[in-house]
Design a protein around this motif. Structure first.
Motif, PDB file in Angstrom:
ATOM      1  N   GLU A 162       0.860  -1.181   0.000  1.00  0.00           N
ATOM      2  CA  GLU A 162       0.000   0.000   0.000  1.00  0.00           C
ATOM      3  C   GLU A 162       0.901   1.236   0.000  1.00  0.00           C
ATOM      4  N   LEU A 163       0.567   2.214  -0.840  1.00  0.00           N
ATOM      5  CA  LEU A 163       1.342   3.450  -0.911  1.00  0.00           C
ATOM      6  C   LEU A 163       0.504   4.637  -0.464  1.00  0.00           C
ATOM      7  N   VAL A 164       1.169   5.550   0.225  1.00  0.00           N
ATOM      8  CA  VAL A 164       0.567   6.821   0.623  1.00  0.00           C
ATOM      9  C   VAL A 164       1.636   7.896   0.477  1.00  0.00           C
ATOM     10  N   GLY A 165       1.220   9.173   0.455  1.00  0.00           N
ATOM     11  CA  GLY A 165       2.209  10.238   0.488  1.00  0.00           C
ATOM     12  C   GLY A 165       2.098  11.260  -0.624  1.00  0.00           C
ATOM     13  N   LEU A 166       3.244  11.844  -0.971  1.00  0.00           N
ATOM     14  CA  LEU A 166       3.321  12.995  -1.864  1.00  0.00           C
ATOM     15  C   LEU A 166       4.381  12.783  -2.956  1.00  0.00           C
ATOM     16  N   CYS A 167       4.179  13.411  -4.084  1.00  0.00           N
ATOM     17  CA  CYS A 167       2.919  13.942  -4.596  1.00  0.00           C
ATOM     18  C   CYS A 167       2.266  12.854  -5.447  1.00  0.00           C
ATOM     19  N   THR A 168       0.974  12.759  -5.388  1.00  0.00           N
ATOM     20  CA  THR A 168       0.256  11.706  -6.103  1.00  0.00           C
ATOM     21  C   THR A 168       0.674  11.616  -7.561  1.00  0.00           C
ATOM     22  N   ASP A 169       0.782  12.780  -8.198  1.00  0.00           N
ATOM     23  CA  ASP A 169       0.978  12.864  -9.636  1.00  0.00           C
ATOM     24  C   ASP A 169       2.444  12.854 -10.067  1.00  0.00           C
ATOM     25  N   ILE A 170       3.363  12.731  -9.102  1.00  0.00           N
ATOM     26  CA  ILE A 170       4.789  12.672  -9.462  1.00  0.00           C
ATOM     27  C   ILE A 170       5.426  11.440  -8.827  1.00  0.00           C
ATOM     28  N   CYS A 171       5.708  11.500  -7.550  1.00  0.00           N
ATOM     29  CA  CYS A 171       6.470  10.411  -6.928  1.00  0.00           C
ATOM     30  C   CYS A 171       5.617   9.214  -6.503  1.00  0.00           C
ATOM     31  N   VAL A 172       4.377   9.436  -6.127  1.00  0.00           N
ATOM     32  CA  VAL A 172       3.523   8.291  -5.775  1.00  0.00           C
ATOM     33  C   VAL A 172       3.254   7.438  -7.009  1.00  0.00           C
ATOM     34  N   VAL A 173       2.820   8.064  -8.096  1.00  0.00           N
ATOM     35  CA  VAL A 173       2.527   7.309  -9.312  1.00  0.00           C
ATOM     36  C   VAL A 173       3.792   6.664  -9.873  1.00  0.00           C
ATOM     37  N   SER A 174       4.919   7.362  -9.795  1.00  0.00           N
ATOM     38  CA  SER A 174       6.175   6.800 -10.306  1.00  0.00           C
ATOM     39  C   SER A 174       6.553   5.526  -9.565  1.00  0.00           C
ATOM     40  N   ASN A 175       6.466   5.559  -8.244  1.00  0.00           N
ATOM     41  CA  ASN A 175       6.828   4.378  -7.456  1.00  0.00           C
ATOM     42  C   ASN A 175       5.802   3.266  -7.576  1.00  0.00           C
ATOM     43  N   ALA A 176       4.537   3.618  -7.661  1.00  0.00           N
ATOM     44  CA  ALA A 176       3.505   2.593  -7.826  1.00  0.00           C
ATOM     45  C   ALA A 176       3.714   1.824  -9.132  1.00  0.00           C
ATOM     46  N   LEU A 177       3.984   2.537 -10.218  1.00  0.00           N
ATOM     47  CA  LEU A 177       4.179   1.878 -11.515  1.00  0.00           C
ATOM     48  C   LEU A 177       5.504   1.119 -11.569  1.00  0.00           C
ATOM     49  N   LEU A 178       6.525   1.641 -10.905  1.00  0.00           N
ATOM     50  CA  LEU A 178       7.808   0.953 -10.853  1.00  0.00           C
ATOM     51  C   LEU A 178       7.675  -0.369 -10.102  1.00  0.00           C
ATOM     52  N   LEU A 179       6.960  -0.349  -8.988  1.00  0.00           N
ATOM     53  CA  LEU A 179       6.738  -1.576  -8.220  1.00  0.00           C
ATOM     54  C   LEU A 179       5.889  -2.570  -9.006  1.00  0.00           C
ATOM     55  N   LYS A 180       4.877  -2.064  -9.702  1.00  0.00           N
ATOM     56  CA  LYS A 180       4.020  -2.936 -10.510  1.00  0.00           C
ATOM     57  C   LYS A 180       4.808  -3.583 -11.644  1.00  0.00           C
TER      58      LYS A 180
END
Length: 218
Positions: A162-180
């Motif tokens: 599960e991911l939370v934090g800042l910024c949704t549109d830069i680092c959150v999305v980047s890490n979510a897609l990298l992990l996926k």
């Protein structure tokens, strides 16, 4: 028929044993009804990992801060408290004094999160709640180190993230897609109430992007 009935009883019993073990020994307090039902079905529960992205002063009330970022601090504190601290990882955006000469600096000419400055530090309340959680410094949006660590964890035992934090549109999305991309078969989710974007519009757009990439948004 009796043999089949006994077999089903053994499976159910095994599921209950695993459930009790993880609740009382591992102290996993983030279970929901779906988790419990799946545990009883297969007799095992996945380890749940929380990743807290860049909850730093510069992104909350500093150089790149927003009202929306300030508004999620309580939610993130409460979210961290749901997880055993050994299951929590945090990232810290980390730049050097030459930030303005970097590719990111040319595209985003606002100096922020320079190592060892006040704006680089994690928000006091978040830092206190994180305690001894592992913190990973990252020089860019997505963290390869984080992906490698969690991939290794997943090879040892199945995990969910599960991911939370800042910024949704830069680092959150980047890490979510990298992990996926590194672990396409694991469940990854993002709590939208524990994230904020550069703008509310870009926050929502990032959530839609992640949803289209089969990341669960809650």
């Amino acid at each position: 028929m009796d043999k089949e009935k006994n077999k089903r009883s053994e499976i159910a019993g095994s599921g209950y044993k695993f459930l009790i073990y993880y609740i009382f020994v591992k102290k996993l307090s983030v279970l929901n009804n779906d988790d419990i039902n799946e545990t009883l079905r297969v007799g095992v529960i996945m380890r749940k990992i929380l990743v807290v992205i860049d909850m730093q002063k510069d992104f909350i009330d500093g150089a790149l801060g927003t009202e929306e970022a300030i508004g999620i601090v309580d939610n993130v504190v409460n979210k961290i408290k749901l997880y055993p601290i050994e299951n929590v990882y945090a990232t810290r955006d980390t730049h050097n004094e030459n930030y303005m000469k970097t590719n990111e600096g040319r595209h985003l000419p606002v100096v922020h999160c320079v190592k060892n400055t006040e704006g680089w530090r994690i928000n006091e309340r978040i830092a206190e709640t994180l305690g001894n959680a592992k913190i990973i410094d990252k020089p860019t949006f997505g963290s390869l180190e984080l992906a490698e660590i969690l991939k290794a964890e997943n090879e040892r035992e199945e995990i969910e993230i599960e991911l939370v934090g800042l910024c949704t549109d830069i680092c959150v999305v980047s890490n979510a897609l990298l992990l996926k991309a590194n672990m396409p078969e694991i469940n990854i989710r993002v709590d939208s109430k524990c994230c904020a974007g550069v703008t509310p519009e870009s926050h929502n757009s990032a959530l839609e992007t992640m949803k289209m990439c089969q990341i669960e948004i809650i």
